[in-house]
Design a protein around this motif. Structure first.
Motif, PDB file in Angstrom:
ATOM      1  N   LYS A 175       0.837  -1.186   0.000  1.00  0.00           N
ATOM      2  CA  LYS A 175       0.000   0.000   0.000  1.00  0.00           C
ATOM      3  C   LYS A 175       0.878   1.245   0.000  1.00  0.00           C
ATOM      4  CE  LYS A 175      -4.370   0.893   2.029  1.00  0.00           C
ATOM      5  NZ  LYS A 175      -5.237   0.826   3.160  1.00  0.00           N
ATOM      6  N   ILE A 176       0.548   2.216  -0.915  1.00  0.00           N
ATOM      7  CA  ILE A 176       1.303   3.487  -0.980  1.00  0.00           C
ATOM      8  C   ILE A 176       0.396   4.583  -0.423  1.00  0.00           C
ATOM      9  CG2 ILE A 176       2.380   5.176  -2.499  1.00  0.00           C
ATOM     10  CD1 ILE A 176       3.055   2.922  -4.411  1.00  0.00           C
ATOM     11  N   ASN A 177       0.855   5.243   0.637  1.00  0.00           N
ATOM     12  CA  ASN A 177       0.073   6.351   1.186  1.00  0.00           C
ATOM     13  C   ASN A 177       0.460   7.661   0.498  1.00  0.00           C
ATOM     14  OD1 ASN A 177       2.508   7.064   2.329  1.00  0.00           O
ATOM     15  ND2 ASN A 177       1.949   6.480   4.415  1.00  0.00           N
ATOM     16  N   TRP A 178      -0.177   8.746   0.843  1.00  0.00           N
ATOM     17  CA  TRP A 178       0.045  10.016   0.145  1.00  0.00           C
ATOM     18  C   TRP A 178       1.446  10.565   0.386  1.00  0.00           C
ATOM     19  CZ3 TRP A 178       1.025  14.404   2.968  1.00  0.00           C
ATOM     20  CH2 TRP A 178       0.735  14.346   4.340  1.00  0.00           C
ATOM     21  N   GLY A 179       2.053  10.336   1.488  1.00  0.00           N
ATOM     22  CA  GLY A 179       3.415  10.799   1.773  1.00  0.00           C
ATOM     23  C   GLY A 179       4.434  10.120   0.871  1.00  0.00           C
ATOM     24  N   THR A 180       4.295   8.823   0.687  1.00  0.00           N
ATOM     25  CA  THR A 180       5.191   8.078  -0.207  1.00  0.00           C
ATOM     26  C   THR A 180       4.995   8.528  -1.653  1.00  0.00           C
ATOM     27  OG1 THR A 180       4.997   6.181   1.295  1.00  0.00           O
ATOM     28  CG2 THR A 180       5.917   5.765  -0.881  1.00  0.00           C
ATOM     29  N   GLY A 181       3.749   8.818  -2.032  1.00  0.00           N
ATOM     30  CA  GLY A 181       3.443   9.297  -3.388  1.00  0.00           C
ATOM     31  C   GLY A 181       4.112  10.630  -3.687  1.00  0.00           C
ATOM     32  N   ILE A 182       4.110  11.529  -2.703  1.00  0.00           N
ATOM     33  CA  ILE A 182       4.752  12.847  -2.878  1.00  0.00           C
ATOM     34  C   ILE A 182       6.260  12.678  -3.028  1.00  0.00           C
ATOM     35  CG2 ILE A 182       5.296  15.024  -1.717  1.00  0.00           C
ATOM     36  CD1 ILE A 182       2.446  14.998  -0.608  1.00  0.00           C
ATOM     37  N   VAL A 183       6.866  11.831  -2.214  1.00  0.00           N
ATOM     38  CA  VAL A 183       8.306  11.590  -2.301  1.00  0.00           C
ATOM     39  C   VAL A 183       8.662  10.984  -3.657  1.00  0.00           C
ATOM     40  CG1 VAL A 183      10.219  10.234  -1.355  1.00  0.00           C
ATOM     41  CG2 VAL A 183       8.671  11.437   0.182  1.00  0.00           C
ATOM     42  N   LEU A 184       7.879  10.020  -4.118  1.00  0.00           N
ATOM     43  CA  LEU A 184       8.118   9.409  -5.426  1.00  0.00           C
ATOM     44  C   LEU A 184       7.958  10.436  -6.560  1.00  0.00           C
ATOM     45  CD1 LEU A 184       6.415   5.909  -5.033  1.00  0.00           C
ATOM     46  CD2 LEU A 184       8.854   6.435  -5.121  1.00  0.00           C
ATOM     47  N   ALA A 185       6.983  11.322  -6.437  1.00  0.00           N
ATOM     48  CA  ALA A 185       6.783  12.366  -7.452  1.00  0.00           C
ATOM     49  C   ALA A 185       7.989  13.311  -7.483  1.00  0.00           C
ATOM     50  CB  ALA A 185       5.501  13.137  -7.174  1.00  0.00           C
ATOM     51  N   PHE A 186       8.497  13.717  -6.315  1.00  0.00           N
ATOM     52  CA  PHE A 186       9.688  14.579  -6.271  1.00  0.00           C
ATOM     53  C   PHE A 186      10.906  13.882  -6.875  1.00  0.00           C
ATOM     54  CE2 PHE A 186       7.821  17.251  -2.724  1.00  0.00           C
ATOM     55  CZ  PHE A 186       7.802  18.423  -3.468  1.00  0.00           C
ATOM     56  N   VAL A 187      11.105  12.635  -6.542  1.00  0.00           N
ATOM     57  CA  VAL A 187      12.245  11.879  -7.080  1.00  0.00           C
ATOM     58  C   VAL A 187      12.128  11.750  -8.592  1.00  0.00           C
ATOM     59  CG1 VAL A 187      13.345   9.591  -7.108  1.00  0.00           C
ATOM     60  CG2 VAL A 187      12.746  10.665  -4.934  1.00  0.00           C
ATOM     61  N   ALA A 188      10.928  11.482  -9.099  1.00  0.00           N
ATOM     62  CA  ALA A 188      10.725  11.367 -10.549  1.00  0.00           C
ATOM     63  C   ALA A 188      10.988  12.711 -11.239  1.00  0.00           C
ATOM     64  CB  ALA A 188       9.310  10.877 -10.843  1.00  0.00           C
ATOM     65  N   PHE A 189      10.505  13.789 -10.647  1.00  0.00           N
ATOM     66  CA  PHE A 189      10.704  15.118 -11.254  1.00  0.00           C
ATOM     67  C   PHE A 189      12.184  15.500 -11.265  1.00  0.00           C
ATOM     68  CE2 PHE A 189      10.965  19.772 -10.782  1.00  0.00           C
ATOM     69  CZ  PHE A 189      10.401  20.138 -11.996  1.00  0.00           C
ATOM     70  N   ILE A 190      12.893  15.290 -10.175  1.00  0.00           N
ATOM     71  CA  ILE A 190      14.316  15.620 -10.095  1.00  0.00           C
ATOM     72  C   ILE A 190      15.108  14.758 -11.073  1.00  0.00           C
ATOM     73  CG2 ILE A 190      16.351  15.510  -8.586  1.00  0.00           C
ATOM     74  CD1 ILE A 190      14.458  16.373  -6.280  1.00  0.00           C
ATOM     75  N   SER A 191      14.756  13.494 -11.197  1.00  0.00           N
ATOM     76  CA  SER A 191      15.432  12.620 -12.165  1.00  0.00           C
ATOM     77  C   SER A 191      15.200  13.103 -13.592  1.00  0.00           C
ATOM     78  CB  SER A 191      14.925  11.182 -12.030  1.00  0.00           C
ATOM     79  OG  SER A 191      15.185  10.697 -10.741  1.00  0.00           O
ATOM     80  N   PHE A 192      13.991  13.523 -13.880  1.00  0.00           N
ATOM     81  CA  PHE A 192      13.643  14.055 -15.204  1.00  0.00           C
ATOM     82  C   PHE A 192      14.487  15.296 -15.539  1.00  0.00           C
ATOM     83  CE2 PHE A 192      10.906  17.047 -17.571  1.00  0.00           C
ATOM     84  CZ  PHE A 192      10.733  16.319 -18.750  1.00  0.00           C
ATOM     85  N   ILE A 193      14.586  16.221 -14.612  1.00  0.00           N
ATOM     86  CA  ILE A 193      15.359  17.453 -14.821  1.00  0.00           C
ATOM     87  C   ILE A 193      16.848  17.121 -14.979  1.00  0.00           C
ATOM     88  CG2 ILE A 193      16.090  19.641 -13.778  1.00  0.00           C
ATOM     89  CD1 ILE A 193      13.228  19.666 -14.836  1.00  0.00           C
ATOM     90  N   LEU A 194      17.409  16.286 -14.130  1.00  0.00           N
ATOM     91  CA  LEU A 194      18.822  15.920 -14.215  1.00  0.00           C
ATOM     92  C   LEU A 194      19.141  15.213 -15.535  1.00  0.00           C
ATOM     93  CD1 LEU A 194      19.666  14.785 -10.586  1.00  0.00           C
ATOM     94  CD2 LEU A 194      20.490  16.798 -11.791  1.00  0.00           C
ATOM     95  N   PHE A 195      18.222  14.370 -16.008  1.00  0.00           N
ATOM     96  CA  PHE A 195      18.420  13.696 -17.287  1.00  0.00           C
ATOM     97  C   PHE A 195      18.589  14.718 -18.413  1.00  0.00           C
ATOM     98  CE2 PHE A 195      16.220  12.343 -21.192  1.00  0.00           C
ATOM     99  CZ  PHE A 195      17.108  11.371 -21.616  1.00  0.00           C
ATOM    100  N   PHE A 196      17.737  15.738 -18.464  1.00  0.00           N
ATOM    101  CA  PHE A 196      17.835  16.738 -19.527  1.00  0.00           C
ATOM    102  C   PHE A 196      19.044  17.653 -19.371  1.00  0.00           C
ATOM    103  CE2 PHE A 196      13.497  15.582 -20.613  1.00  0.00           C
ATOM    104  CZ  PHE A 196      13.630  15.495 -21.989  1.00  0.00           C
ATOM    105  N   VAL A 197      19.435  17.961 -18.155  1.00  0.00           N
ATOM    106  CA  VAL A 197      20.632  18.789 -17.951  1.00  0.00           C
ATOM    107  C   VAL A 197      21.864  18.052 -18.458  1.00  0.00           C
ATOM    108  CG1 VAL A 197      22.169  19.735 -16.179  1.00  0.00           C
ATOM    109  CG2 VAL A 197      19.714  20.153 -16.049  1.00  0.00           C
ATOM    110  N   VAL A 198      22.004  16.789 -18.104  1.00  0.00           N
ATOM    111  CA  VAL A 198      23.150  15.994 -18.555  1.00  0.00           C
ATOM    112  C   VAL A 198      23.103  15.802 -20.063  1.00  0.00           C
ATOM    113  CG1 VAL A 198      24.216  13.704 -18.437  1.00  0.00           C
ATOM    114  CG2 VAL A 198      23.495  14.848 -16.339  1.00  0.00           C
TER     115      VAL A 198
END
Length: 147
Positions: free
Chosen positions: A2-25
């Protein structure tokens, strides 16, 4: 699991930061994005910038140099009130899209105009810089044009 809302927010931040870092590199390693300075000796030109400002102000006090497109090429016409025999200087043509097309011409006038041959100019945007001296006073005129 089960994924609660706190885990969902952390996963969303990690996905967004990974997306930005991918394009910068990816963009910093891409060969199509050339990160060179506009001129080779940028800092040397910056130190002489006040001289350019003074030369431009001197040029504003005179008649403006005219650019005329003819069948033979680009005609740079100096004011007729000036004795063309006493003019010394240089004309620089800069092509923003390709530095290999840049070239300089010395001012050697046989009359009040200078012809830049059509064979030297390809179609597109050009930046023209006319640096000249007359009776010990420096002048500078910058123009951008499409050929």
């Amino acid at each position: 699991m089960k994924i609660n809302w706190g885990t969902g927010i952390v996963l969303a931040f990690v996905a967004f930061i990974s997306f930005i870092l991918f394009f910068v590199v990816r963009m910093s390693m891409d060969n199509r994005a050339d990160h060179d300075l506009v001129t080779e000796e940028y800092y040397k030109h910056e130190l002489a910038y006040q001289d350019e400002i003074d030369a431009q102000n001197n040029a504003k006090k005179l008649e403006k140099i005219q650019l005329k497109r003819t069948e033979e090429g680009l005609l740079v016409v100096f004011p007729e009130t000036i004795d063309y025999k006493k003019i010394k200087g240089k004309v620089s043509l800069y092509r923003p899209s390709n530095k290999h097309l840049d070239f300089d011409l010395d001012l050697r006038l046989s009359n009040t105009s200078l012809l830049i041959p059509d064979t030297r100019l390809l179609g597109g945007r050009w930046d023209l810089k006319i640096m000249w001296e007359y009776q010990g006073v420096e002048f500078l005129q910058k123009e951008s044009f499409n050929y």
